[in-house]
Design a protein around this motif. Structure first.
Motif, PDB file in Angstrom:
ATOM      1  N   LEU A   1     -56.849  29.885 -40.620  1.00  0.00           N
ATOM      2  CA  LEU A   1     -56.451  28.504 -40.873  1.00  0.00           C
ATOM      3  C   LEU A   1     -56.968  27.580 -39.776  1.00  0.00           C
ATOM      4  O   LEU A   1     -57.352  26.428 -40.049  1.00  0.00           O
ATOM      5  CB  LEU A   1     -54.925  28.414 -40.970  1.00  0.00           C
ATOM      6  N   LEU A   2     -57.013  28.063 -38.552  1.00  0.00           N
ATOM      7  CA  LEU A   2     -57.523  27.263 -37.447  1.00  0.00           C
ATOM      8  C   LEU A   2     -59.006  26.963 -37.638  1.00  0.00           C
ATOM      9  O   LEU A   2     -59.463  25.835 -37.408  1.00  0.00           O
ATOM     10  CB  LEU A   2     -57.281  27.999 -36.127  1.00  0.00           C
ATOM     11  N   VAL A   3     -59.771  27.962 -38.068  1.00  0.00           N
ATOM     12  CA  VAL A   3     -61.202  27.750 -38.312  1.00  0.00           C
ATOM     13  C   VAL A   3     -61.398  26.749 -39.449  1.00  0.00           C
ATOM     14  O   VAL A   3     -62.257  25.857 -39.378  1.00  0.00           O
ATOM     15  CB  VAL A   3     -61.893  29.091 -38.623  1.00  0.00           C
ATOM     16  N   LEU A   4     -60.607  26.875 -40.517  1.00  0.00           N
ATOM     17  CA  LEU A   4     -60.685  25.907 -41.614  1.00  0.00           C
ATOM     18  C   LEU A   4     -60.344  24.497 -41.125  1.00  0.00           C
ATOM     19  O   LEU A   4     -60.972  23.518 -41.527  1.00  0.00           O
ATOM     20  CB  LEU A   4     -59.734  26.307 -42.739  1.00  0.00           C
TER      21      LEU A   4
ATOM     22  N   SER B   1     -62.521  22.067 -51.177  1.00  0.00           N
ATOM     23  CA  SER B   1     -63.155  23.310 -51.599  1.00  0.00           C
ATOM     24  C   SER B   1     -62.966  24.464 -50.625  1.00  0.00           C
ATOM     25  O   SER B   1     -63.345  25.599 -50.928  1.00  0.00           O
ATOM     26  CB  SER B   1     -64.660  23.081 -51.799  1.00  0.00           C
ATOM     27  N   VAL B   2     -62.372  24.211 -49.447  1.00  0.00           N
ATOM     28  CA  VAL B   2     -62.406  25.210 -48.384  1.00  0.00           C
ATOM     29  C   VAL B   2     -61.647  26.492 -48.753  1.00  0.00           C
ATOM     30  O   VAL B   2     -62.070  27.596 -48.405  1.00  0.00           O
ATOM     31  CB  VAL B   2     -61.869  24.627 -47.064  1.00  0.00           C
ATOM     32  N   GLY B   3     -60.516  26.369 -49.445  1.00  0.00           N
ATOM     33  CA  GLY B   3     -59.766  27.565 -49.826  1.00  0.00           C
ATOM     34  C   GLY B   3     -60.536  28.429 -50.797  1.00  0.00           C
ATOM     35  O   GLY B   3     -60.589  29.656 -50.664  1.00  0.00           O
TER      36      GLY B   3
ATOM     37  N   GLY C   1     -66.766  29.707 -44.677  1.00  0.00           N
ATOM     38  CA  GLY C   1     -67.371  31.032 -44.744  1.00  0.00           C
ATOM     39  C   GLY C   1     -66.928  31.917 -43.601  1.00  0.00           C
ATOM     40  O   GLY C   1     -66.647  33.112 -43.791  1.00  0.00           O
ATOM     41  N   LEU C   2     -66.854  31.338 -42.390  1.00  0.00           N
ATOM     42  CA  LEU C   2     -66.368  32.107 -41.247  1.00  0.00           C
ATOM     43  C   LEU C   2     -64.900  32.480 -41.441  1.00  0.00           C
ATOM     44  O   LEU C   2     -64.481  33.594 -41.081  1.00  0.00           O
ATOM     45  CB  LEU C   2     -66.538  31.284 -39.965  1.00  0.00           C
ATOM     46  N   ALA C   3     -64.114  31.561 -42.005  1.00  0.00           N
ATOM     47  CA  ALA C   3     -62.718  31.878 -42.308  1.00  0.00           C
ATOM     48  C   ALA C   3     -62.635  33.008 -43.339  1.00  0.00           C
ATOM     49  O   ALA C   3     -61.698  33.815 -43.299  1.00  0.00           O
ATOM     50  CB  ALA C   3     -61.999  30.640 -42.837  1.00  0.00           C
TER      51      ALA C   3
END
Length: 353
Positions: A69-72, A88-90, A258-260
């Motif tokens: 969640l921190l990276v997002l 779109s992140v989720g 993507g990293l998340a």
């Protein structure tokens, strides 16, 4: 009136003047300080109520459980600072997670699968950025289309959960770098060897925050991000690369998603196409609680870190109380409303100045 009385009356007025001057010049930091105050108040209240709330294990797991969640939130901070939004992140996190799990299950090395996950997230972010900048689509609609696209691609990859047994991925979550530390226990302050720990996923998340902080505060790109959020038309008149910057912030958000996906796959030990439903709203809430204005132009990635910690601490407190998980949403919603009101007050004061 004596000189001593004059001196006593002068000190409060001088302090008030200094406080007013600081709040005027650094109004953007007020929500961040509010987030710090809420975080400290929650820690103190939890310790007083439960007795064993503030422990090295709990504080360490706070970062462990919320690293994704921190990276997002870091990527979302870039987007919101320009006055945009990314829904779109989720879905991107779910898509890259299930894609990476499929690749790893097929024998693809982690050294190839993990960069591929990040690149795929960046590609979706680029698509959203093109729709926003080139085709002048509202960020809400463009990112909503990206959300449906990424979720659909996740379903195409697999409808079932895919377990991950790659040693590199499992090491990211299972490894513990422990150090001794002081903590407040039921008998008072005590020392516990190997009480504090951090995982590679937590280190990745903190390094992402550090890199984003440096970019936003000390680079021309970061200053352009703030300028666009403050007044996009003025940024264009100043000759700043508005189009390129707006494209890049969505690419950064997609790359962070993507990293998340890598971090969340390591955290759960599997990829699943239904992961991350509603995570984009949690991310936005954490960024706003951290003090970033939804209208853009003001905010700090450090504040987003604090917002994630507040959000995670609420979940921990609800778990300690044994209450229903729905209370997490209720409390986060109340905090979000509070911080939006604080933001409006700050914007109104800035307008008057």
């Amino acid at each position: 009136m004596s000189s001593a009385t004059l001196t006593r009356n002068h000190v409060p007025r001088e302090r008030t003047r200094l406080l007013h001057r600081f709040s005027t010049r650094h109004a953007s930091w007020i929500p961040v300080f509010a987030a710090i105050a809420i975080l400290l108040a929650m820690l103190i209240a939890g310790q007083l109520y439960f007795g064993t709330f503030v422990t090295p294990r709990m504080l360490s797991s706070l970062l462990l459980d919320n690293a994704y969640l921190l990276v997002l939130a870091v990527g979302m901070t870039f987007v919101i600072l320009t006055g945009g939004i990314d829904l779109s992140v989720g879905s991107v996190m779910a898509f890259t997670g299930i894609l990476g799990a499929r690749m790893l299950a097929g024998g693809v090395p982690a050294a190839v699968a993990m960069p591929t996950m990040i690149v795929c997230g960046a590609a979706v972010g680029l698509l959203v950025g093109v729709m926003v900048q080139v085709f002048d689509v509202q960020p809400f609609i463009a990112s909503l289309a990206g959300m449906f696209l990424a979720r659909g691609l996740a379903f195409v990859v697999s409808l079932e959960a895919i377990g991950v047994k790659d040693p590199v991925i499992t090491w990211l979550q299972s490894a513990r770098f422990a150090v001794g530390g002081w903590y407040l226990g039921p008998e008072g302050i005590a020392y516990q060897p190997n009480g504090w720990y951090i995982t590679p996923t937590g280190i990745i998340a903190l390094l992402t925050v550090a890199a984003a902080f440096w970019v936003l505060q000390y680079t021309r790109f970061g200053r352009t991000v703030y300028a666009i959020g403050g007044n996009e038309q003025s940024a264009r008149l100043m000759g700043l690369p508005v189009a390129r910057t707006k494209l890049l912030v969505y690419v950064i958000s997609g790359s962070c998603a993507g990293l998340a996906g890598v971090i969340f796959t390591a955290y759960t030990g599997a990829g699943y196409s239904l992961n991350g439903i509603g995570t984009e709203l949690d991310t936005i809430a954490a960024v706003v609680i951290g003090g970033t204005l939804l209208s853009g132009g003001s905010g700090y990635v450090i504040g987003s870190l604090l917002g994630v910690l507040v959000y995670g601490l609420i979940k921990v407190a609800i778990t300690f109380m044994g209450a229903d998980a729905s209370w997490t949403r209720i409390i986060v919603g109340a905090l979000l409303l509070l911080f939006v009101v604080v933001q409006r007050i700050i914007v109104a004061r800035s307008g008057r100045r």
